[in-house]
Enzyme design. Structure first.
Site: not given
Length: 319
Positions: A13-14
């Site tokens: 993620d991110d």
């Protein structure tokens, strides 16, 4: 090779949060530790991340963000219920509190989500194969309906349903995280009828809440995998089972956050990086995910890493 018992999407993620996160995610992918990424399109290094994904052929989806940084949609930037007096989203808990008070416009939520999908397409040259929510905003009441409609309209086939087996038997989780994760689980369970109605798909099992940051270790990951494998393809949380037979392959997603620590004032989504991103937790995850002992565990348990796009033949579309 024997048929795998599990097809596991390991999603970093991110992606795009900062150059250090981007490099760590790429290093983790090249080491075989992740198989998929979710892009924050309003993050400061999103363009670099999209270019890295193209260069290294990393499967990439959209990490929809309504809680951190600056909106993408210009009308939402100028005046909306989604931002505070400084022009930033209201934060993980601020967004939830405003939603509970009935202060958020779902029309503006829809405008922002659509703008993020369009920006993703501009950055990558294609629509996302999957779309989830930063800080699990996509399963919140009211938001989940808008989110599902946007996925359906853009024909984005997969999402994340964060219901983790074994969540309530983790003594290492502090009380405040247990409470937050329990609420995430409730929201996710309530989202299942909505996602099903729109024909959206997701893996049989979700992992990742109990193994974030310093809580990630090979034994903890092994425990999570065993919970998932023991549940089988009919976990009760989705109608996406690959097959009715005992030999069916379990499909799962493991949410992870590898990277190198963000530098102060370098990165984030317009407000600078948060404390978690500047801590050693991200690099700890990168190190664990790349450990030969974990990769050996995958082989031993017949776990095959893949991307969401590889699940197409195993996850028949909901009626």
């Amino acid at each position: 090779m024997p048929q795998p018992r599990m097809l596991l999407v390991v999603t970093g993620d991110d992606f795009g949060y900062c150059p250090q996160r981007n490099q760590g995610i790429v290093d983790c992918f090249l080491a075989g530790g992740i198989s998929n990424v979710s892009l924050l399109v309003n993050a400061t290094a999103a363009k670099e991340a999209a270019d890295l994904a193209k260069r290294h052929n990393i499967p990439i989806g959209l990490h929809a963000n309504l809680s951190e940084g600056i909106p993408v949609c210009q009308s939402v930037q100028q005046s909306s219920t989604l931002i505070n007096q400084h022009g930033f989203f209201q934060g993980k808990m601020g967004f939830r509190q405003a939603l509970e008070r009935g202060q958020l416009s779902m029309k503006q939520v829809e405008q922002e989500l659509r703008a993020q999908v369009r920006l993703f397409r501009e950055l990558t040259g294609h629509l996302p194969q999957h779309m989830d929510g930063h800080q699990h905003i996509h399963v919140l009441p009211e938001v989940r309906e808008v989110f599902a409609q946007v996925l359906s309209d853009f024909r984005i086939p997969y999402t994340r349903v964060p219901v983790e087996l074994g969540l309530h038997s983790c003594p290492w989780l502090p009380l405040h995280l247990q409470r937050f994760y329990t609420q995430v689980e409730k929201n996710a369970l309530d989202s299942i009828p909505v996602f099903t109605r729109y024909g959206i798909r997701w893996p049989d099992v979700y992992l990742g809440l109990t193994t974030m940051g310093q809580n990630m270790s090979v034994p903890h990951l092994q425990r999570a995998l065993h919970h998932a494998l023991s549940a089988g393809p009919s976990s009760g949380y989705s109608s996406n089972s690959a097959s009715g037979s005992d030999q069916a392959v379990v499909t799962a997603e493991l949410m992870v956050h590898p990277g190198y620590p963000s530098r102060p004032q370098d990165g984030g989504c317009g407000e600078g990086p948060d404390d978690f991103s500047q801590s050693a937790d991200r690099q700890h995850e990168l190190r664990v995910l790349s450990e030969p002992s974990l990769l050996a565990l995958y082989s031993q348990e017949r776990v095959q890493l893949c991307a969401f796009k590889d699940l197409a033949l195993l996850l028949p579309k909901n009626a």
